[in-house]
Design a protein around this motif. Sequence first.
Motif, PDB file in Angstrom:
ATOM      1  N   LYS A 169       0.724  -1.272  -0.043  1.00 48.40           N
ATOM      2  CA  LYS A 169      -0.096   0.051  -0.121  1.00 48.40           C
ATOM      3  C   LYS A 169       0.912   1.226   0.030  1.00 48.40           C
ATOM      4  N   ASP A 170       2.066   1.177   0.387  1.00 44.20           N
ATOM      5  CA  ASP A 170       2.967   2.378   0.409  1.00 44.20           C
ATOM      6  C   ASP A 170       3.812   2.501  -0.759  1.00 44.20           C
ATOM      7  N   ARG A 171       3.814   1.555  -1.641  1.00 40.87           N
ATOM      8  CA  ARG A 171       4.402   1.665  -2.616  1.00 40.87           C
ATOM      9  C   ARG A 171       4.123   2.586  -3.874  1.00 40.87           C
ATOM     10  N   PRO A 172       4.888   3.104  -4.844  1.00 44.42           N
ATOM     11  CA  PRO A 172       4.301   4.385  -5.701  1.00 44.42           C
ATOM     12  C   PRO A 172       3.556   3.559  -6.605  1.00 44.42           C
ATOM     13  N   PHE A 173       3.674   2.343  -6.958  1.00 42.48           N
ATOM     14  CA  PHE A 173       2.804   1.451  -8.116  1.00 42.48           C
ATOM     15  C   PHE A 173       1.487   1.096  -7.523  1.00 42.48           C
ATOM     16  N   PHE A 174       0.955   1.353  -6.088  1.00 45.64           N
ATOM     17  CA  PHE A 174       0.105   0.693  -5.568  1.00 45.64           C
ATOM     18  C   PHE A 174      -1.511   1.090  -6.224  1.00 45.64           C
ATOM     19  N   ASN A 175      -1.569   2.268  -6.689  1.00 46.38           N
ATOM     20  CA  ASN A 175      -2.716   2.813  -7.074  1.00 46.38           C
ATOM     21  C   ASN A 175      -2.844   2.170  -8.525  1.00 46.38           C
ATOM     22  N   ASP A 176      -1.822   2.230  -9.229  1.00 42.48           N
ATOM     23  CA  ASP A 176      -1.717   1.820 -10.858  1.00 42.48           C
ATOM     24  C   ASP A 176      -2.169   0.363 -10.637  1.00 42.48           C
ATOM     25  N   LEU A 177      -1.412  -0.675  -9.864  1.00 47.54           N
ATOM     26  CA  LEU A 177      -1.780  -1.919  -9.679  1.00 47.54           C
ATOM     27  C   LEU A 177      -2.989  -2.543  -9.355  1.00 47.54           C
ATOM     28  N   THR A 178      -3.448  -1.817  -8.325  1.00 47.10           N
ATOM     29  CA  THR A 178      -4.790  -2.153  -8.207  1.00 47.10           C
ATOM     30  C   THR A 178      -6.021  -1.742  -8.820  1.00 47.10           C
ATOM     31  N   ASP A 179      -5.751  -0.674  -9.696  1.00 50.95           N
ATOM     32  CA  ASP A 179      -6.610  -0.287 -10.980  1.00 50.95           C
ATOM     33  C   ASP A 179      -6.421  -1.608 -11.941  1.00 50.95           C
ATOM     34  N   TYR A 180      -5.325  -1.809 -12.285  1.00 52.16           N
ATOM     35  CA  TYR A 180      -4.916  -3.023 -13.253  1.00 52.16           C
ATOM     36  C   TYR A 180      -5.550  -4.019 -12.921  1.00 52.16           C
ATOM     37  N   MET A 181      -5.643  -4.605 -11.656  1.00 54.57           N
ATOM     38  CA  MET A 181      -5.840  -5.941 -11.226  1.00 54.57           C
ATOM     39  C   MET A 181      -7.376  -6.118 -11.257  1.00 54.57           C
ATOM     40  N   CYS A 182      -8.299  -4.687 -11.237  1.00 54.35           N
ATOM     41  CA  CYS A 182      -9.887  -4.944 -11.243  1.00 54.35           C
ATOM     42  C   CYS A 182     -10.063  -4.549 -12.626  1.00 54.35           C
ATOM     43  N   SER A 183      -9.275  -4.214 -13.606  1.00 46.95           N
ATOM     44  CA  SER A 183      -9.599  -3.865 -14.929  1.00 46.95           C
ATOM     45  C   SER A 183     -10.303  -4.944 -15.679  1.00 46.95           C
ATOM     46  N   GLY A 184     -10.424  -6.234 -15.297  1.00 43.13           N
ATOM     47  CA  GLY A 184     -11.062  -7.360 -15.938  1.00 43.13           C
ATOM     48  C   GLY A 184     -10.881  -8.417 -15.127  1.00 43.13           C
TER      49      GLY A 184
END
Length: 140
Positions: free
Chosen positions: A55-70
Amino acid sequence: MTTERTFSIVKPDAVERNLIGKIFAMIEDSGLRIAATKKIHMTKAQAEGFYAVHKDRPFFNDLTDYMCSGPCVVSVLEGENAISRYRELMGATNPENAAEGTIRKRFAKNIEANSVHGSDAPETAATEIAYFFNQLEIVG
Ligand code: RTP
Ligand code: MG
């Protein structure tokens, strides 16, 4: 040696490209067994819960967006040393560094859309399996 369980995700980039069967074939050809599996489409909150360790990593928001993208395919894999064997079969996080013959070398698009997830330790495997499956759904 004892039989071990690990948790696997076929991530949205791979499901979108119809690669579930090819990835399952690589898993089964490696000798690991699929003890449970299902297709899901995570909400943002579910993805954030699953990857809370980052959750504190810079890629967290992108990663979680991607994981719920499909949709994803979540599975429990079983076998001797399943955790380390599946990590080896997946290859390095960044496909540019992944060894020949690994899932990520063959299919990953980039460091984020890298086709598969696998647990990294017995404790995380247990937590991740319990996040998506109940005991009745797992048939070893
Ligand atoms: P995973 O947890 O998905 O099995 O992958 P991993 O252990 O090889 O990598 P980890 O460090 O746990 O990172 C989790 C996932 O976050 C995405 N990521 N993006 N943009 C970036 O620099 C970056 N770094 C990691 C990847 O999808 C990675 O698998
Ligand atoms: Mg990880």
